[in-house]
Design a protein around this motif. Structure first.
Motif, PDB file in Angstrom:
ATOM      1  N   LEU A  10       0.836  -1.191   0.000  1.00  0.00           N
ATOM      2  CA  LEU A  10       0.000   0.000   0.000  1.00  0.00           C
ATOM      3  C   LEU A  10       0.878   1.252   0.000  1.00  0.00           C
ATOM      4  N   PRO A  11       0.511   2.287  -0.743  1.00  0.00           N
ATOM      5  CA  PRO A  11       1.374   3.461  -0.935  1.00  0.00           C
ATOM      6  C   PRO A  11       1.246   4.476   0.188  1.00  0.00           C
ATOM      7  N   ASP A  16       9.318   1.549   5.924  1.00  0.00           N
ATOM      8  CA  ASP A  16       9.178   0.157   5.505  1.00  0.00           C
ATOM      9  C   ASP A  16       8.542  -0.007   4.140  1.00  0.00           C
ATOM     10  N   GLY A  17       8.139   1.083   3.495  1.00  0.00           N
ATOM     11  CA  GLY A  17       7.460   0.965   2.214  1.00  0.00           C
ATOM     12  C   GLY A  17       8.029   1.904   1.187  1.00  0.00           C
ATOM     13  N   LEU A  18       7.332   2.003   0.058  1.00  0.00           N
ATOM     14  CA  LEU A  18       7.743   2.915  -0.992  1.00  0.00           C
ATOM     15  C   LEU A  18       7.481   4.353  -0.565  1.00  0.00           C
ATOM     16  N   PRO A  19       8.146   5.321  -1.205  1.00  0.00           N
ATOM     17  CA  PRO A  19       7.833   6.727  -0.928  1.00  0.00           C
ATOM     18  C   PRO A  19       6.375   7.012  -1.237  1.00  0.00           C
ATOM     19  N   PHE A  20       5.811   8.001  -0.557  1.00  0.00           N
ATOM     20  CA  PHE A  20       4.409   8.356  -0.782  1.00  0.00           C
ATOM     21  C   PHE A  20       4.196   8.739  -2.242  1.00  0.00           C
ATOM     22  N   SER A  21       3.134   8.213  -2.835  1.00  0.00           N
ATOM     23  CA  SER A  21       2.794   8.480  -4.225  1.00  0.00           C
ATOM     24  C   SER A  21       1.340   8.899  -4.303  1.00  0.00           C
ATOM     25  N   LYS A  22       1.093  10.106  -4.853  1.00  0.00           N
ATOM     26  CA  LYS A  22      -0.296  10.564  -4.972  1.00  0.00           C
ATOM     27  C   LYS A  22      -1.097   9.639  -5.874  1.00  0.00           C
ATOM     28  N   GLY A  23      -0.474   9.209  -6.989  1.00  0.00           N
ATOM     29  CA  GLY A  23      -1.196   8.348  -7.922  1.00  0.00           C
ATOM     30  C   GLY A  23      -1.564   7.009  -7.313  1.00  0.00           C
ATOM     31  N   MET A  25      -1.713   6.355  -4.110  1.00  0.00           N
ATOM     32  CA  MET A  25      -2.662   6.610  -3.028  1.00  0.00           C
ATOM     33  C   MET A  25      -4.076   6.742  -3.574  1.00  0.00           C
ATOM     34  N   ALA A  26      -4.227   7.475  -4.675  1.00  0.00           N
ATOM     35  CA  ALA A  26      -5.549   7.637  -5.276  1.00  0.00           C
ATOM     36  C   ALA A  26      -6.114   6.293  -5.698  1.00  0.00           C
ATOM     37  N   ARG A  27      -5.264   5.444  -6.283  1.00  0.00           N
ATOM     38  CA  ARG A  27      -5.738   4.131  -6.715  1.00  0.00           C
ATOM     39  C   ARG A  27      -6.189   3.299  -5.511  1.00  0.00           C
ATOM     40  N   ALA A  28      -5.429   3.378  -4.406  1.00  0.00           N
ATOM     41  CA  ALA A  28      -5.821   2.646  -3.208  1.00  0.00           C
ATOM     42  C   ALA A  28      -7.142   3.156  -2.653  1.00  0.00           C
ATOM     43  N   LEU A  29      -7.331   4.472  -2.684  1.00  0.00           N
ATOM     44  CA  LEU A  29      -8.580   5.043  -2.199  1.00  0.00           C
ATOM     45  C   LEU A  29      -9.756   4.628  -3.076  1.00  0.00           C
ATOM     46  N   LEU A  34     -13.952   4.851  -2.728  1.00  0.00           N
ATOM     47  CA  LEU A  34     -14.216   6.250  -3.029  1.00  0.00           C
ATOM     48  C   LEU A  34     -14.347   6.439  -4.539  1.00  0.00           C
ATOM     49  N   SER A  35     -15.079   7.475  -4.936  1.00  0.00           N
ATOM     50  CA  SER A  35     -15.155   7.808  -6.351  1.00  0.00           C
ATOM     51  C   SER A  35     -13.790   8.283  -6.821  1.00  0.00           C
ATOM     52  N   ALA A  36     -13.551   8.207  -8.134  1.00  0.00           N
ATOM     53  CA  ALA A  36     -12.249   8.604  -8.676  1.00  0.00           C
ATOM     54  C   ALA A  36     -11.945  10.073  -8.376  1.00  0.00           C
ATOM     55  N   ASP A  37     -12.929  10.942  -8.588  1.00  0.00           N
ATOM     56  CA  ASP A  37     -12.704  12.372  -8.340  1.00  0.00           C
ATOM     57  C   ASP A  37     -12.342  12.630  -6.884  1.00  0.00           C
ATOM     58  N   ARG A  38     -13.109  12.016  -5.974  1.00  0.00           N
ATOM     59  CA  ARG A  38     -12.865  12.233  -4.554  1.00  0.00           C
ATOM     60  C   ARG A  38     -11.523  11.637  -4.128  1.00  0.00           C
ATOM     61  N   ALA A  39     -11.166  10.492  -4.714  1.00  0.00           N
ATOM     62  CA  ALA A  39      -9.905   9.854  -4.368  1.00  0.00           C
ATOM     63  C   ALA A  39      -8.720  10.741  -4.712  1.00  0.00           C
ATOM     64  N   TYR A  40      -8.763  11.365  -5.902  1.00  0.00           N
ATOM     65  CA  TYR A  40      -7.658  12.233  -6.293  1.00  0.00           C
ATOM     66  C   TYR A  40      -7.625  13.510  -5.451  1.00  0.00           C
ATOM     67  N   GLU A  41      -8.802  14.008  -5.089  1.00  0.00           N
ATOM     68  CA  GLU A  41      -8.841  15.179  -4.197  1.00  0.00           C
ATOM     69  C   GLU A  41      -8.179  14.858  -2.861  1.00  0.00           C
ATOM     70  N   LEU A  42      -8.508  13.683  -2.309  1.00  0.00           N
ATOM     71  CA  LEU A  42      -7.944  13.301  -1.023  1.00  0.00           C
ATOM     72  C   LEU A  42      -6.448  13.026  -1.125  1.00  0.00           C
ATOM     73  N   ALA A  43      -6.025  12.391  -2.227  1.00  0.00           N
ATOM     74  CA  ALA A  43      -4.600  12.104  -2.392  1.00  0.00           C
ATOM     75  C   ALA A  43      -3.788  13.386  -2.486  1.00  0.00           C
ATOM     76  N   LEU A  44      -4.329  14.376  -3.176  1.00  0.00           N
ATOM     77  CA  LEU A  44      -3.619  15.648  -3.312  1.00  0.00           C
ATOM     78  C   LEU A  44      -3.597  16.425  -1.998  1.00  0.00           C
TER      79      LEU A  44
END
Length: 281
Positions: A10-11, A16-23, A25-29, A34-44
């Motif tokens: 998980l991003p 212990d994991g990979l560096p934080f990735s907005k992309g 993170m959005a995919r995990a959300l 979550l909806s795609a739009d909301r996921a990207y809003e939260l990741a950002l």
């Protein structure tokens, strides 16, 4: 746990994991419902989330992590009558869960047709809503519609169970969809797997009928609208039967009036089923 089912951690970042990735993170959300739009809003805005959104998002991620860390395969069964959106929901749920094996009972039936002649196994050589013709000829009635459908279902489920057994032998998760996944005709629990079962339905007849027009367009006429419209009463009869069986056997019924909401509800069932049982229970 089989690394063939989930290849990436998980991003969430950290030592212990990979560096934080907005992309990522959005995919995990999105996978967490979550909806795609909301996921990207939260990741950002992950570092500046308000308390309510932040807690809700992290709770979903924790539940998704429970799925991610399961040490056994997941078998997701999506049933429902013809035209209720099973294949669309199943494909999207599989993507969100990272499951690469998605199949349908129609595929199993088509394979069986190559091995069993019409004379030996007539029911599988018809559509599910036309299988009554194997019992009553062209003059179907309500009893023969359901009776033919059940005869076909019993035959197809032999192949379905074989497909599930093969997936479990190899340690693979699977999403399986189809009209033949009738509640009570497959075990709700399978040793060595987490089984999540649901049934899709469409209460509004006009909305249900509109799905067949979309099928016709998407398949460029291979699945003609007129064929399903002519048999629409029989399709609705089978839907009523399947929904009745679902309620009798305690299988969740998901109204597919909105595809995103239906996908979200199936994901909720998976996330809930994967939650660890509290100690002492």
């Amino acid at each position: 746990m089989s690394d063939r089912r989930y290849r990436q951690p998980l991003p969430l970042g950290g030592e212990d994991g990979l560096p934080f990735s907005k992309g990522l993170m959005a995919r995990a959300l999105i996978a967490a419902g979550l909806s795609a739009d909301r996921a990207y809003e939260l990741a950002l805005a992950v570092e500046t989330l308000g308390q309510e959104d932040g807690q809700a998002a992290m709770q979903r991620l924790r539940r998704y992590r429970d799925v991610y860390e399961l040490d056994r395969p997941i078998i997701v069964l999506v049933g429902g009558a013809t035209g209720t959106g099973k294949s669309t929901v199943a494909t999207d749920v599989a993507y969100r869960l990272g499951i690469t094996r998605v199949t349908s009972t129609d595929f199993v039936r088509q394979t069986m047709r190559a091995f069993f002649s019409r004379e030996f196994m007539p029911a599988i050589h018809h559509s599910s809503f036309e299988a009554g013709r194997a019992l009553a000829g062209d003059e179907q009635n309500s009893d023969s519609v359901v009776g033919g459908f059940l005869e076909q279902t019993r035959e197809v489920l032999v192949g379905v169970r074989a497909a599930i057994d093969r997936a479990l032998e190899e340690g693979w998760s699977m999403v399986l969809e189809g009209v033949h996944l009738v509640p009570g005709m497959l075990p709700k629990e399978i040793e060595g797997a987490l089984v999540v079962e649901c049934v899709l339905g469409i209460d509004d007849a006009e909305a249900h009928a509109s799905h067949f027009w979309i099928r016709d367009t998407d398949s460029e006429g291979v699945r003609p609208y007129e064929k399903y419209l002519d048999a629409f009463d029989d399709i609705r009869l089978i839907q009523a039967y399947i929904l009745g069986r679902a309620r009798k056997h305690g299988v969740p019924v998901i109204e597919n009036g909105n595809i995103e909401e239906a996908i979200g509800k199936v994901m909720e069932l998976v996330l809930a089923a994967a939650q660890p049982v509290p100690a002492g229970r």
